[in-house]
Write an enzyme that holds these catalytic residues in place. Structure first.
Site, PDB file in Angstrom:
ATOM      1  N   SER A 145       0.859  -1.197   0.000  1.00  0.00           N
ATOM      2  CA  SER A 145       0.000   0.000   0.000  1.00  0.00           C
ATOM      3  C   SER A 145       0.888   1.238   0.000  1.00  0.00           C
ATOM      4  O   SER A 145       2.019   1.194   0.513  1.00  0.00           O
ATOM      5  CB  SER A 145      -0.864   0.007   1.262  1.00  0.00           C
ATOM      6  OG  SER A 145      -1.508   1.256   1.422  1.00  0.00           O
ATOM      7  N   TYR A 158      -1.262  -0.994  10.895  1.00  0.00           N
ATOM      8  CA  TYR A 158      -1.351  -1.351   9.468  1.00  0.00           C
ATOM      9  C   TYR A 158      -0.108  -0.934   8.690  1.00  0.00           C
ATOM     10  O   TYR A 158       0.522  -1.763   8.020  1.00  0.00           O
ATOM     11  CB  TYR A 158      -2.590  -0.667   8.888  1.00  0.00           C
ATOM     12  CG  TYR A 158      -2.858  -0.903   7.424  1.00  0.00           C
ATOM     13  CD1 TYR A 158      -3.400  -2.111   6.971  1.00  0.00           C
ATOM     14  CD2 TYR A 158      -2.613   0.093   6.469  1.00  0.00           C
ATOM     15  CE1 TYR A 158      -3.677  -2.312   5.617  1.00  0.00           C
ATOM     16  CE2 TYR A 158      -2.892  -0.110   5.122  1.00  0.00           C
ATOM     17  CZ  TYR A 158      -3.423  -1.302   4.698  1.00  0.00           C
ATOM     18  OH  TYR A 158      -3.699  -1.495   3.371  1.00  0.00           O
TER      19      TYR A 158
HETATM   20  N1  LIG Z   1      -8.803  -0.583  -0.264  1.00  0.00           N
HETATM   21  C1  LIG Z   1      -7.742   0.212  -0.263  1.00  0.00           C
HETATM   22  O1  LIG Z   1      -7.851   1.456  -0.286  1.00  0.00           O
HETATM   23  C2  LIG Z   1      -6.358  -0.373  -0.232  1.00  0.00           C
HETATM   24  C3  LIG Z   1      -5.287   0.506  -0.437  1.00  0.00           C
HETATM   25  C4  LIG Z   1      -3.992   0.000  -0.411  1.00  0.00           C
HETATM   26  C5  LIG Z   1      -3.785  -1.347  -0.223  1.00  0.00           C
HETATM   27  N2  LIG Z   1      -4.839  -2.171  -0.011  1.00  0.00           N
HETATM   28  C6  LIG Z   1      -4.562  -3.585   0.185  1.00  0.00           C
HETATM   29  O2  LIG Z   1      -5.203  -4.336  -0.789  1.00  0.00           O
HETATM   30  C7  LIG Z   1      -5.514  -5.626  -0.277  1.00  0.00           C
HETATM   31  C8  LIG Z   1      -6.974  -5.907  -0.493  1.00  0.00           C
HETATM   32  O3  LIG Z   1      -7.725  -4.970   0.264  1.00  0.00           O
HETATM   33  P1  LIG Z   1      -9.249  -4.639  -0.062  1.00  0.00           P
HETATM   34  O4  LIG Z   1      -9.399  -3.183   0.062  1.00  0.00           O
HETATM   35  O5  LIG Z   1      -9.657  -5.334  -1.279  1.00  0.00           O
HETATM   36  O6  LIG Z   1      -9.944  -5.272   1.238  1.00  0.00           O
HETATM   37  P2  LIG Z   1     -11.147  -6.285   1.408  1.00  0.00           P
HETATM   38  O7  LIG Z   1     -12.230  -5.956   0.455  1.00  0.00           O
HETATM   39  O8  LIG Z   1     -11.448  -6.303   2.853  1.00  0.00           O
HETATM   40  O9  LIG Z   1     -10.489  -7.660   0.952  1.00  0.00           O
HETATM   41  C9  LIG Z   1      -9.503  -8.255   1.747  1.00  0.00           C
HETATM   42  C10 LIG Z   1      -9.343  -9.681   1.292  1.00  0.00           C
HETATM   43  O10 LIG Z   1      -8.379 -10.313   2.161  1.00  0.00           O
HETATM   44  C11 LIG Z   1      -8.923 -11.562   2.569  1.00  0.00           C
HETATM   45  N3  LIG Z   1      -8.395 -12.005   3.860  1.00  0.00           N
HETATM   46  C12 LIG Z   1      -8.377 -11.311   5.029  1.00  0.00           C
HETATM   47  N4  LIG Z   1      -7.877 -12.093   6.007  1.00  0.00           N
HETATM   48  C13 LIG Z   1      -7.556 -13.287   5.426  1.00  0.00           C
HETATM   49  C14 LIG Z   1      -7.010 -14.504   5.903  1.00  0.00           C
HETATM   50  N5  LIG Z   1      -6.662 -14.663   7.191  1.00  0.00           N
HETATM   51  N6  LIG Z   1      -6.838 -15.499   5.020  1.00  0.00           N
HETATM   52  C15 LIG Z   1      -7.182 -15.380   3.728  1.00  0.00           C
HETATM   53  N7  LIG Z   1      -7.700 -14.253   3.213  1.00  0.00           N
HETATM   54  C16 LIG Z   1      -7.891 -13.231   4.058  1.00  0.00           C
HETATM   55  C17 LIG Z   1     -10.415 -11.323   2.645  1.00  0.00           C
HETATM   56  O11 LIG Z   1     -11.130 -12.538   2.533  1.00  0.00           O
HETATM   57  P3  LIG Z   1     -11.855 -13.332   3.728  1.00  0.00           P
HETATM   58  O12 LIG Z   1     -12.364 -12.315   4.711  1.00  0.00           O
HETATM   59  O13 LIG Z   1     -12.917 -14.083   2.989  1.00  0.00           O
HETATM   60  O14 LIG Z   1     -10.811 -14.221   4.290  1.00  0.00           O
HETATM   61  C18 LIG Z   1     -10.631 -10.479   1.393  1.00  0.00           C
HETATM   62  O15 LIG Z   1     -10.795 -11.293   0.269  1.00  0.00           O
HETATM   63  C19 LIG Z   1      -5.107  -5.601   1.196  1.00  0.00           C
HETATM   64  O16 LIG Z   1      -3.833  -6.173   1.321  1.00  0.00           O
HETATM   65  C20 LIG Z   1      -5.054  -4.128   1.509  1.00  0.00           C
HETATM   66  O17 LIG Z   1      -4.187  -3.843   2.568  1.00  0.00           O
HETATM   67  C21 LIG Z   1      -6.123  -1.715  -0.021  1.00  0.00           C
END
Ligand SMILES: NC(=O)c1ccc[n+]([C@@H]2O[C@H](COP(=O)([O-])OP(=O)(O)OC[C@H]3O[C@@H](n4cnc5c(N)ncnc54)[C@H](OP(=O)(O)O)[C@@H]3O)[C@@H](O)[C@H]2O)c1
Length: 259
Positions: A145, A158
């Site tokens: 990120s 985080y």
């Molecule tokens: N959204 C943003 O603005 C943003 C910005 C920068 C970086 N990111 C990064 O992008 C990635 C995806 O984020 P997102 O925004 O798409 O969030 P999200 O919609 O909450 O998706 C997170 C994903 O991670 C999975 N996950 C969480 N804990 C897990 C575990 N113990 N085992 C396996 N899977 C797990 C969740 O699936 P389950 O709950 O089904 O396990 C879900 O599919 C993350 O690494 C986040 O830090 C996001």
């Protein structure tokens, strides 16, 4: 340099997307499948993965998984290889975000950040690297990120996990140089997902998961190390990170919410 056109055939036959049940990972899985890549989709939410698989009409196969379980990760990668063949691309997108409050320090949130965001990625890397080295090819996309560039208010549970992932990807990129295995670092800005639904502050340059997935796939095709977007936000943050600390902290105090 502009990224290759997304309409060109993608260079991967089989991809593994971890964190595919929701948000960015889900959008990436759909984007890859729509381009003819066979996708193995992992996360804990089996119902969401089944829905994703149904939506892709066979192009996405569900492999439910908790990334904090190293044996489960190893067994999942082995099962994917047996069922679908060698993994050409792994997108490691599983992540959790718990806004940190200095008035209510929650050690469990720090622990789950390390266990899911950092060690979950390490578990996947440990299962992937020997196999990809054996086949002499493969690409691993570590989803970190822009929050890993430097410390920000409320990000203490985080940001350090994302900084660790940036460092990890840098280590691996150099170490795997010349082996045929490419390591890419993905640094998204704000993307509208359930993760950022927790945020009660204005999110500059907020983008949809589909737009993020498109940028990500284009960037990964290019093979460059860092795939960061949106560009204007990334440039602002990178410039901020170059400033001397007194000026850096003055800007953070003035423009970033501490509540
Ligand atoms: N959204 C943003 O603005 C943003 C910005 C920068 C970086 N990111 C990064 O992008 C990635 C995806 O984020 P997102 O925004 O798409 O969030 P999200 O919609 O909450 O998706 C997170 C994903 O991670 C999975 N996950 C969480 N804990 C897990 C575990 N113990 N085992 C396996 N899977 C797990 C969740 O699936 P389950 O709950 O089904 O396990 C879900 O599919 C993350 O690494 C986040 O830090 C996001």
């Amino acid at each position: 340099m502009p990224s290759p056109a997304i309409s060109a055939p993608l260079p991967w036959k089989t991809a593994w997307v971890v964190g595919a049940s929701h948000g960015i990972g889900r959008a990436v899985a759909l984007r890859l499948a729509s381009a003819g890549v066979t996708v193995a989709a992992s996360a804990r939410d089996e119902a969401a993965l089944a829905g994703l698989s149904a939506q892709a009409e066979g192009g996405i196969v569900a492999y439910p998984l908790d990334v904090t379980d190293p044996d489960g990760v190893e067994a999942t990668v082995a099962a994917i290889e047996t069922d679908l063949g060698a993994i050409d691309l792994a997108v490691l997108s599983a992540g959790v975000w718990d806004p940190f409050s200095i008035d209510d320090i929650d050690i469990a949130a720090f622990r789950s950040g390390i266990e899911v965001n950092y060690l979950g990625t390490v578990n996947a890397v440990a299962a992937l690297v020997p196999r990809m080295r054996g086949q002499g090819r493969g690409q691993i996309a570590v989803v970190s990120s822009v929050a890993g560039y430097f410390g920000l208010p409320r990000s203490a549970a985080y940001g350090p996990t994302k900084a660790a992932l940036i460092n990890l990807a840098e280590c691996l990129r150099t170490e795997l140089d010349g082996t045929g295995v490419t390591v890419s670092l993905v640094n998204p800005g704000f993307v509208k997902t359930r993760l950022t639904a927790k945020n009660d502050f204005p999110m500059p340059f907020l983008m949809t998961p589909e737009a993020a997935a498109d940028r990500m796939v284009r960037g990964l095709v290019s093979g460059r190390f860092e795939v960061a977007f949106p560009l204007r936000f990334v440039l602002i943050l990178k410039t901020l990170g170059l400033l001397p600390y007194p000026l850096f902290f003055w800007i953070i105090r003035k423009f970033v919410s501490r509540k």
